[in-house]
Motif scaffolding. Structure first.
Motif, PDB file in Angstrom:
ATOM      1  N   ILE A 195       0.855  -1.173   0.000  1.00  0.00           N
ATOM      2  CA  ILE A 195       0.000   0.000   0.000  1.00  0.00           C
ATOM      3  C   ILE A 195       0.899   1.233   0.000  1.00  0.00           C
ATOM      4  O   ILE A 195       1.843   1.326   0.788  1.00  0.00           O
ATOM      5  CB  ILE A 195      -0.917   0.022   1.235  1.00  0.00           C
ATOM      6  N   TYR A 196       0.596   2.172  -0.901  1.00  0.00           N
ATOM      7  CA  TYR A 196       1.336   3.433  -0.951  1.00  0.00           C
ATOM      8  C   TYR A 196       0.398   4.572  -0.555  1.00  0.00           C
ATOM      9  O   TYR A 196      -0.765   4.589  -0.959  1.00  0.00           O
ATOM     10  CB  TYR A 196       1.884   3.685  -2.358  1.00  0.00           C
ATOM     11  N   ILE A 197       0.923   5.491   0.239  1.00  0.00           N
ATOM     12  CA  ILE A 197       0.125   6.620   0.722  1.00  0.00           C
ATOM     13  C   ILE A 197       0.424   7.854  -0.122  1.00  0.00           C
ATOM     14  O   ILE A 197       1.553   8.077  -0.537  1.00  0.00           O
ATOM     15  CB  ILE A 197       0.418   6.870   2.215  1.00  0.00           C
ATOM     16  N   HIS A 198      -0.595   8.645  -0.357  1.00  0.00           N
ATOM     17  CA  HIS A 198      -0.512   9.820  -1.235  1.00  0.00           C
ATOM     18  C   HIS A 198       0.735  10.653  -0.935  1.00  0.00           C
ATOM     19  O   HIS A 198       1.034  10.946   0.231  1.00  0.00           O
ATOM     20  CB  HIS A 198      -1.762  10.682  -1.055  1.00  0.00           C
ATOM     21  N   PRO A 199       1.472  11.048  -1.969  1.00  0.00           N
ATOM     22  CA  PRO A 199       2.734  11.772  -1.762  1.00  0.00           C
ATOM     23  C   PRO A 199       2.577  13.129  -1.069  1.00  0.00           C
ATOM     24  O   PRO A 199       3.526  13.629  -0.470  1.00  0.00           O
ATOM     25  CB  PRO A 199       3.282  11.948  -3.184  1.00  0.00           C
ATOM     26  N   LYS A 200       1.380  13.719  -1.120  1.00  0.00           N
ATOM     27  CA  LYS A 200       1.192  15.035  -0.507  1.00  0.00           C
ATOM     28  C   LYS A 200       0.464  14.959   0.842  1.00  0.00           C
ATOM     29  O   LYS A 200       0.068  15.985   1.393  1.00  0.00           O
ATOM     30  CB  LYS A 200       0.424  15.956  -1.465  1.00  0.00           C
ATOM     31  N   SER A 201       0.298  13.766   1.367  1.00  0.00           N
ATOM     32  CA  SER A 201      -0.432  13.611   2.621  1.00  0.00           C
ATOM     33  C   SER A 201       0.423  14.041   3.812  1.00  0.00           C
ATOM     34  O   SER A 201       1.650  13.989   3.773  1.00  0.00           O
ATOM     35  CB  SER A 201      -0.884  12.161   2.797  1.00  0.00           C
ATOM     36  N   GLU A 202      -0.259  14.451   4.882  1.00  0.00           N
ATOM     37  CA  GLU A 202       0.416  14.860   6.111  1.00  0.00           C
ATOM     38  C   GLU A 202       0.779  13.628   6.944  1.00  0.00           C
ATOM     39  O   GLU A 202       0.234  12.539   6.750  1.00  0.00           O
ATOM     40  CB  GLU A 202      -0.509  15.777   6.924  1.00  0.00           C
ATOM     41  N   ASN A 203       1.672  13.830   7.908  1.00  0.00           N
ATOM     42  CA  ASN A 203       2.122  12.717   8.747  1.00  0.00           C
ATOM     43  C   ASN A 203       0.976  12.099   9.536  1.00  0.00           C
ATOM     44  O   ASN A 203       0.926  10.886   9.730  1.00  0.00           O
ATOM     45  CB  ASN A 203       3.222  13.181   9.702  1.00  0.00           C
ATOM     46  N   TRP A 204       0.025  12.941  10.023  1.00  0.00           N
ATOM     47  CA  TRP A 204      -1.095  12.403  10.796  1.00  0.00           C
ATOM     48  C   TRP A 204      -1.926  11.439   9.969  1.00  0.00           C
ATOM     49  O   TRP A 204      -2.447  10.443  10.484  1.00  0.00           O
ATOM     50  CB  TRP A 204      -1.980  13.534  11.335  1.00  0.00           C
ATOM     51  N   TYR A 205      -2.032  11.736   8.659  1.00  0.00           N
ATOM     52  CA  TYR A 205      -2.825  10.880   7.781  1.00  0.00           C
ATOM     53  C   TYR A 205      -2.136   9.527   7.581  1.00  0.00           C
ATOM     54  O   TYR A 205      -2.773   8.477   7.603  1.00  0.00           O
ATOM     55  CB  TYR A 205      -3.039  11.573   6.435  1.00  0.00           C
ATOM     56  N   LYS A 206      -0.849   9.565   7.423  1.00  0.00           N
ATOM     57  CA  LYS A 206      -0.102   8.312   7.253  1.00  0.00           C
ATOM     58  C   LYS A 206      -0.226   7.434   8.490  1.00  0.00           C
ATOM     59  O   LYS A 206      -0.444   6.225   8.398  1.00  0.00           O
ATOM     60  CB  LYS A 206       1.364   8.630   6.965  1.00  0.00           C
ATOM     61  N   LYS A 207      -0.096   8.072   9.664  1.00  0.00           N
ATOM     62  CA  LYS A 207      -0.230   7.317  10.920  1.00  0.00           C
ATOM     63  C   LYS A 207      -1.635   6.740  11.049  1.00  0.00           C
ATOM     64  O   LYS A 207      -1.823   5.617  11.537  1.00  0.00           O
ATOM     65  CB  LYS A 207       0.091   8.212  12.103  1.00  0.00           C
ATOM     66  N   LEU A 208      -2.640   7.504  10.628  1.00  0.00           N
ATOM     67  CA  LEU A 208      -4.030   7.042  10.692  1.00  0.00           C
ATOM     68  C   LEU A 208      -4.226   5.808   9.826  1.00  0.00           C
ATOM     69  O   LEU A 208      -4.850   4.820  10.261  1.00  0.00           O
ATOM     70  CB  LEU A 208      -4.964   8.157  10.228  1.00  0.00           C
ATOM     71  N   VAL A 209      -3.708   5.830   8.609  1.00  0.00           N
ATOM     72  CA  VAL A 209      -3.852   4.684   7.706  1.00  0.00           C
ATOM     73  C   VAL A 209      -3.189   3.449   8.310  1.00  0.00           C
ATOM     74  O   VAL A 209      -3.780   2.350   8.329  1.00  0.00           O
ATOM     75  CB  VAL A 209      -3.244   4.997   6.321  1.00  0.00           C
ATOM     76  N   ILE A 210      -1.988   3.611   8.829  1.00  0.00           N
ATOM     77  CA  ILE A 210      -1.266   2.479   9.427  1.00  0.00           C
ATOM     78  C   ILE A 210      -2.055   1.902  10.595  1.00  0.00           C
ATOM     79  O   ILE A 210      -2.210   0.684  10.728  1.00  0.00           O
ATOM     80  CB  ILE A 210       0.140   2.927   9.878  1.00  0.00           C
ATOM     81  N   GLU A 211      -2.598   2.782  11.459  1.00  0.00           N
ATOM     82  CA  GLU A 211      -3.365   2.324  12.619  1.00  0.00           C
ATOM     83  C   GLU A 211      -4.646   1.619  12.202  1.00  0.00           C
ATOM     84  O   GLU A 211      -5.009   0.567  12.757  1.00  0.00           O
ATOM     85  CB  GLU A 211      -3.694   3.509  13.528  1.00  0.00           C
ATOM     86  N   LEU A 212      -5.348   2.161  11.225  1.00  0.00           N
ATOM     87  CA  LEU A 212      -6.593   1.541  10.769  1.00  0.00           C
ATOM     88  C   LEU A 212      -6.348   0.158  10.183  1.00  0.00           C
ATOM     89  O   LEU A 212      -7.105  -0.789  10.457  1.00  0.00           O
ATOM     90  CB  LEU A 212      -7.268   2.436   9.721  1.00  0.00           C
ATOM     91  N   VAL A 213      -5.306   0.019   9.388  1.00  0.00           N
ATOM     92  CA  VAL A 213      -4.989  -1.275   8.784  1.00  0.00           C
ATOM     93  C   VAL A 213      -4.665  -2.298   9.874  1.00  0.00           C
ATOM     94  O   VAL A 213      -5.131  -3.454   9.830  1.00  0.00           O
ATOM     95  CB  VAL A 213      -3.798  -1.132   7.807  1.00  0.00           C
ATOM     96  N   GLU A 214      -3.907  -1.883  10.885  1.00  0.00           N
ATOM     97  CA  GLU A 214      -3.559  -2.801  11.979  1.00  0.00           C
ATOM     98  C   GLU A 214      -4.790  -3.188  12.789  1.00  0.00           C
ATOM     99  O   GLU A 214      -4.959  -4.348  13.167  1.00  0.00           O
ATOM    100  CB  GLU A 214      -2.514  -2.143  12.884  1.00  0.00           C
ATOM    101  N   ARG A 215      -5.668  -2.226  13.075  1.00  0.00           N
ATOM    102  CA  ARG A 215      -6.880  -2.508  13.863  1.00  0.00           C
ATOM    103  C   ARG A 215      -7.807  -3.484  13.144  1.00  0.00           C
ATOM    104  O   ARG A 215      -8.552  -4.232  13.784  1.00  0.00           O
ATOM    105  CB  ARG A 215      -7.633  -1.215  14.165  1.00  0.00           C
ATOM    106  N   LEU A 216      -7.769  -3.444  11.825  1.00  0.00           N
ATOM    107  CA  LEU A 216      -8.614  -4.355  11.057  1.00  0.00           C
ATOM    108  C   LEU A 216      -7.960  -5.725  10.880  1.00  0.00           C
ATOM    109  O   LEU A 216      -8.503  -6.593  10.214  1.00  0.00           O
ATOM    110  CB  LEU A 216      -8.936  -3.741   9.685  1.00  0.00           C
ATOM    111  N   GLY A 217      -6.784  -5.901  11.470  1.00  0.00           N
ATOM    112  CA  GLY A 217      -6.153  -7.224  11.509  1.00  0.00           C
ATOM    113  C   GLY A 217      -5.274  -7.565  10.326  1.00  0.00           C
ATOM    114  O   GLY A 217      -4.983  -8.746  10.094  1.00  0.00           O
TER     115      GLY A 217
END
Length: 233
Positions: A195-217
């Motif tokens: 999974i690649y995260i949008h090149p212009k995204s902020e750090n909080w958004y990247k952390k959110l994606v990582i956390e959501l993916v982990e929470r979903l197992g």
């Protein structure tokens, strides 16, 4: 279930890299439902989806003179075919980020042709085919119609930048009526390589994606976009 067809062409190398660019809501829907959404072919922005080029249409009209149902079938068939589009490219595409993700809150799924073929095997309710799109001049070039899927594997040259591979589902043999599309069963571990995260995204958004993916197992490899790399000078 994925089926081979000698009429439908794909790159020879199953490790050919493909991408799907999407926003966070669609990505989460994929993870939570474990189903891949496919759009009904006549709901695409391109009004030519699932239609024929002018030379082919002229030939079909002649055949339909004595059999009007022949032409009507092709018109209604568009309502029974659903498509999931993927972009062939060894690398990320800046253009695809711009076109298919809103603002800076988007994601890209990296996969391969071989992974797509294995990922759709869990679906047993419909037959699925995977094919590479051909880009032609619709005013001059001919689209064969001896295979029901050919109209969905051709597009106008104006869309050549998409370099598209499609998963195609035909529901015409079922009693299901498509609205905007349908969701099919997929093996997510096969479907998603990275999974690649949008090149212009902020750090909080990247952390959110990582956390959501982990929470979903899931433990997918999540990368920052290569387009985000720091300049050397």
């Amino acid at each position: 279930m994925y089926l081979n067809s000698q009429n439908i062409k794909l790159p020879d190398d199953p490790d050919t890299v493909v991408w799907k660019y999407l926003d966070l809501s669609k990505f989460l829907d994929l993870l939570m439902s474990k189903k891949l959404f496919m759009s009904r072919s006549d709901k695409f922005e391109d009004q030519y989806e699932g239609t024929f080029s002018e030379p082919t249409f002229e030939e079909i009209k002649k055949l339909a003179i004595d059999n009007p149902d022949f032409l009507n079938y092709y018109k209604t068939h568009r309502e029974q075919v659903a498509i999931s589009s993927w972009h062939i490219n060894e690398y990320e595409s800046f253009a695809m980020w711009q076109i298919f993700t809103q603002n800076s809150e988007g994601l890209a799924i990296q996969s391969t042709i071989g992974r797509l073929q294995k990922a759709v095997n869990p679906e047993n309710n419909f037959d699925q085919y995977i094919g590479e799109v051909n880009y032609i001049d619709y005013k001059k070039e001919y689209i064969p119609f001896d295979d029901l899927f050919f109209p969905f594997l051709f597009k106008r040259k104006s869309f050549q930048y998409e370099r598209e591979v499609r998963i195609i589902t035909d529901t015409s043999k079922s009693i299901i009526k498509l609205n905007d599309g349908l969701k099919i069963n997929v093996d997510l571990k096969q479907l998603i390589e990275k999974i690649y995260i949008h090149p212009k995204s902020e750090n909080w958004y990247k952390k959110l994606v990582i956390e959501l993916v982990e929470r979903l197992g899931f433990d997918f490899e999540i990368e920052k976009s290569d387009l985000e790399s720091d300049i050397l000078i």
